[in-house]
Design an enzyme around this catalytic site. Structure first.
Site, PDB file in Angstrom:
ATOM      1  N   PHE A   1       0.844  -1.198   0.000  1.00  0.00           N
ATOM      2  CA  PHE A   1       0.000   0.000   0.000  1.00  0.00           C
ATOM      3  C   PHE A   1       0.878   1.246   0.000  1.00  0.00           C
ATOM      4  O   PHE A   1       1.763   1.400   0.853  1.00  0.00           O
ATOM      5  CB  PHE A   1      -0.912   0.000   1.234  1.00  0.00           C
ATOM      6  N   GLY A   2       0.617   2.153  -0.940  1.00  0.00           N
ATOM      7  CA  GLY A   2       1.355   3.421  -1.021  1.00  0.00           C
ATOM      8  C   GLY A   2       0.438   4.585  -0.715  1.00  0.00           C
ATOM      9  O   GLY A   2      -0.703   4.627  -1.176  1.00  0.00           O
ATOM     10  N   TYR A   3       0.959   5.530   0.086  1.00  0.00           N
ATOM     11  CA  TYR A   3       0.136   6.687   0.479  1.00  0.00           C
ATOM     12  C   TYR A   3       0.865   8.009   0.251  1.00  0.00           C
ATOM     13  O   TYR A   3       0.311   9.075   0.518  1.00  0.00           O
ATOM     14  CB  TYR A   3      -0.250   6.562   1.965  1.00  0.00           C
ATOM     15  N   GLY A   4       2.109   7.932  -0.223  1.00  0.00           N
ATOM     16  CA  GLY A   4       2.892   9.150  -0.456  1.00  0.00           C
ATOM     17  C   GLY A   4       3.332   9.177  -1.909  1.00  0.00           C
ATOM     18  O   GLY A   4       2.514   9.075  -2.822  1.00  0.00           O
ATOM     19  N   SER A   5       4.652   9.244  -2.096  1.00  0.00           N
ATOM     20  CA  SER A   5       5.166   9.307  -3.474  1.00  0.00           C
ATOM     21  C   SER A   5       4.796   8.058  -4.279  1.00  0.00           C
ATOM     22  O   SER A   5       4.724   8.117  -5.512  1.00  0.00           O
ATOM     23  CB  SER A   5       6.678   9.499  -3.473  1.00  0.00           C
TER      24      SER A   5
ATOM     25  N   GLU B   1      13.761   3.925   0.462  1.00  0.00           N
ATOM     26  CA  GLU B   1      13.073   4.491   1.631  1.00  0.00           C
ATOM     27  C   GLU B   1      13.787   4.128   2.918  1.00  0.00           C
ATOM     28  O   GLU B   1      13.165   3.729   3.883  1.00  0.00           O
ATOM     29  CB  GLU B   1      11.608   4.008   1.652  1.00  0.00           C
TER      30      GLU B   1
HETATM   31  C1  BEZ Z   1       4.414   5.632   0.117  1.00  0.00           C
HETATM   32  O1  BEZ Z   1       3.572   4.897   0.611  1.00  0.00           O
HETATM   33  O2  BEZ Z   1       4.170   6.312  -0.853  1.00  0.00           O
HETATM   34  C2  BEZ Z   1       5.732   5.700   0.729  1.00  0.00           C
HETATM   35  C3  BEZ Z   1       5.878   5.332   2.032  1.00  0.00           C
HETATM   36  C4  BEZ Z   1       7.108   5.411   2.593  1.00  0.00           C
HETATM   37  C5  BEZ Z   1       8.156   5.829   1.874  1.00  0.00           C
HETATM   38  C6  BEZ Z   1       7.970   6.196   0.570  1.00  0.00           C
HETATM   39  C7  BEZ Z   1       6.771   6.114  -0.008  1.00  0.00           C
END
Ligand code: BEZ
Length: 204
Positions: free
Chosen positions: A32-36, A107
């Site tokens: 699951f991604g929540y940022g970049s 990361e």
């Molecule tokens: C993401 O979920 O987008 C993410 C989380 C931690 C580090 C980089 C990206």
């Protein structure tokens, strides 16, 4: 001023993640991604689906000395903070375990892999992984007002580019998904106002 040595912290984060063996033996894992990760997937994936996780809220509380800032002037990027009843929208990727080696290095700044339930937008659920930087990591900056966060983002830049690009890409990716995040959108709004009325320089 001497540069803080953050390389041992980065190495420790990578080592902890490599010991996380919850999905060992699985040929495919949902991440699951929540940022970049919502707007930038620089890794191979099998499938990508809009999704959410429960009990977490997205916050610009993690310092970035390696991507969107420097060791002496860290930027701010998102992490997840536990909050009862909260839902965090994002994007899930079906990947092979080898991809984690790449992400563990990308990361390495305090983000640890955690197992989580992931809910796809059609309501179906799977168990997968998410990277979270908790308050115990050395780069954690914690809460600040959304205005102060916008000011820090406005002046920060690192090897991956201006911190403001990260914020603006994230906000527009959420909008494209049809998702609202009041925290992200408020910081975006403050940034736009700061750009309209830059601080005046008192020197002639
Ligand atoms: C993401 O979920 O987008 C993410 C989380 C931690 C580090 C980089 C990206």
């Amino acid at each position: 001023m001497t540069q803080p040595d953050l390389s041992s912290i980065d190495a420790a984060t990578i080592a902890i993640n490599q010991r996380m063996n919850k999905f060992d033996g699985h040929e495919q894992v949902w991440l699951f991604g929540y940022g970049s990760l919502i707007y930038k997937a620089d890794f191979p994936y099998i499938e990508r689906r809009a999704a959410s996780i429960e009990g977490w809220t997205r916050r610009f509380w993690q310092g970035s000395h390696d991507h969107r800032g420097t060791p002496l002037a860290p930027g701010r990027v998102v992490t997840l903070v536990p909050q009862a009843g909260a839902v965090c929208d994002g994007m899930a990727y079906l990947i092979t375990p080898e991809v984690f080696a790449h992400l563990d290095h990308r990361e390495k700044n305090g983000y640890l892999r955690l197992a989580t339930d992931i809910t796809f937008d059609d309501g179906s659920k799977v168990e997968g992984l998410v990277y979270i930087a908790n308050e115990e990591n050395a780069a954690f900056l914690g809460a600040a007002s959304e205005f102060d966060i916008a000011r820090q983002i406005a002046r920060s830049s690192g090897p991956s580019g201006p911190n403001s690009d990260y914020l603006l890409h994230l906000a527009s990716a959420l909008r494209e998904l049809g998702k609202a995040d009041p925290h992200v959108f408020a910081i975006e709004q403050h940034l736009a106002q700061l750009r309209e009325t830059p601080a005046t320089d008192p020197t002639p």
